[in-house]
Design a protein around this motif. Structure first.
Motif, mmCIF file in Angstrom:
data_model
loop_
_atom_site.group_PDB
_atom_site.id
_atom_site.type_symbol
_atom_site.label_atom_id
_atom_site.label_comp_id
_atom_site.label_asym_id
_atom_site.label_seq_id
_atom_site.Cartn_x
_atom_site.Cartn_y
_atom_site.Cartn_z
ATOM 1 N N LYS A 1 44.917 62.049 49.680
ATOM 2 C CA LYS A 1 45.821 61.225 50.884
ATOM 3 C C LYS A 1 44.669 60.596 51.585
ATOM 4 C CE LYS A 1 50.690 61.990 52.548
ATOM 5 N NZ LYS A 1 51.484 62.782 53.388
ATOM 6 N N LYS B 1 42.685 59.356 51.899
ATOM 7 C CA LYS B 1 41.396 58.870 51.927
ATOM 8 C C LYS B 1 40.136 57.718 51.607
ATOM 9 C CE LYS B 1 40.610 63.136 53.441
ATOM 10 N NZ LYS B 1 40.044 63.471 54.943
ATOM 11 N N SER C 1 46.698 56.977 48.825
ATOM 12 C CA SER C 1 45.377 56.990 49.379
ATOM 13 C C SER C 1 44.594 54.919 49.045
ATOM 14 C CB SER C 1 44.315 57.558 48.440
ATOM 15 O OG SER C 1 44.779 57.234 46.944
#
Length: 316
Positions: free
Chosen positions: A293, A295, A36
């Motif tokens: 994930k 983000k 992320s």
């Protein structure tokens, strides 16, 4: 109580002369590990080393002149004792701090450095409350709760406001959960300043009263709290809990090993000192990497007040 964006904007403006606008840092390696895109709001660089300076300053600023003249009192063995002492000193207000006699001398010394007048007592909550009440009766000082106070909650939320001003498109902001002031203020900031930004809490499995409180709908407590994240051993209050119930999306629990691993990762890769409570948020992201994930995440690094004599113990 109803809250609004203008109210939070005013708080950010009011406390600006007494607080630092802390840096936002990134780590390419941590992004690769987590999958992320993370922005760390580094409140370990705040005055007195933790986010609690924000709430303490706002609480004192909202007292009348007469109240300020008589002073403020709290009971705390940690960061809020230092925060209220420094905020009071900055505003020319007397600060009376009740601390357990078992509190480390380094913490007592810090409070004295910031001008706090310490009263020591046994470590039970009842003894702390009794001592604070006695000081109130003797001095007329106003009691300021470390986390269950409306003005403290609003002050703590300004860290997330500053983060969202720099990165308005965050999908999540993750914060540690202890007494509930930081996560409640952060949830309000995400609600009013974010663009569909969710607020998620992180909590030690060994002190998961907030997670259980969200499940039951009632404020729960811990019968024991054997966690390295000593700043998160306190429980939620009747003012911050309704905000958490309404505006916090989830709370993720992490193990002691996961907390130590996350803390070590930040120390080694970001070259900054953070306290164990601060590492809980990154530990939650790494544990639930599939949820986050791809983000954009904001993580509130809550503080950096570490007893240097215990560094090895913390990661061993």
């Amino acid at each position: 109580m109803e809250y609004n964006k203008q109210q939070l904007e005013q708080v950010l403006y009011d406390i600006e002369p007494y607080t630092h606008r802390t840096p936002v840092l990134k780590s390419r390696l941590i992004n690769e590990i987590s999958g992320s895109d993370i922005w760390f709001k580094c409140e370990n660089f705040q005055r007195m080393g933790a986010f609690k300076m924000r709430g303490a300053a706002n609480a004192i600023l909202n007292l009348s002149k007469e109240q300020q003249d008589k002073g403020v009192v709290t009971h705390s063995s940690g960061n809020f004792a230092q925060a209220l002492s420094l905020a009071a000193k900055s505003l020319g207000v007397p600060a009376y701090i009740v601390m357990p006699d078992s509190a480390p001398e380094v913490k007592k010394a810090a409070v004295r450095t910031y001008g706090g007048k310490i009263t020591e007592c046994p470590s039970t909550l009842k003894d702390r409350e009794d001592a604070a009440n006695q000081i109130q009766q003797q001095t007329g000082a106003t009691f300021i709760h470390p986390s269950n106070d409306t003005n403290v909650i609003l002050g703590q939320g300004t860290a997330a406001i500053e983060l969202l001003q720099e990165q308005p498109d965050l999908d999540f902001i993750i914060t540690p959960v202890g007494g509930g002031g930081l996560i409640a203020g952060t949830a309000l900031a995400a609600k009013f300043f974010g663009r569909n930004c969710k607020c998620v809490g992180a909590e030690p499995l060994e002190a998961d009263d907030a997670w259980r409180s969200m499940q039951s709908g009632n404020i729960e407590s811990n019968s024991s709290a054997n966690t390295i994240a000593d700043g998160l051993k306190t429980q939620l209050g009747d003012l911050n809990f309704p905000i958490i119930l309404e505006d916090v999306d989830d709370i993720i629990r992490v193990t002691e090993a996961e907390i130590k691993s996350a803390m070590k990762l930040i120390w080694e890769r970001m070259k900054i000192v953070i306290e164990p409570s601060s590492a809980v948020a990154l530990a939650a992201v790494l544990k639930e990497s599939q949820l986050f994930k791809g983000k954009k995440l904001g993580i509130i690094i809550s503080g950096g007040n570490v007893d240097l004599k215990k560094l090895q113990e913390m990661i061993s």
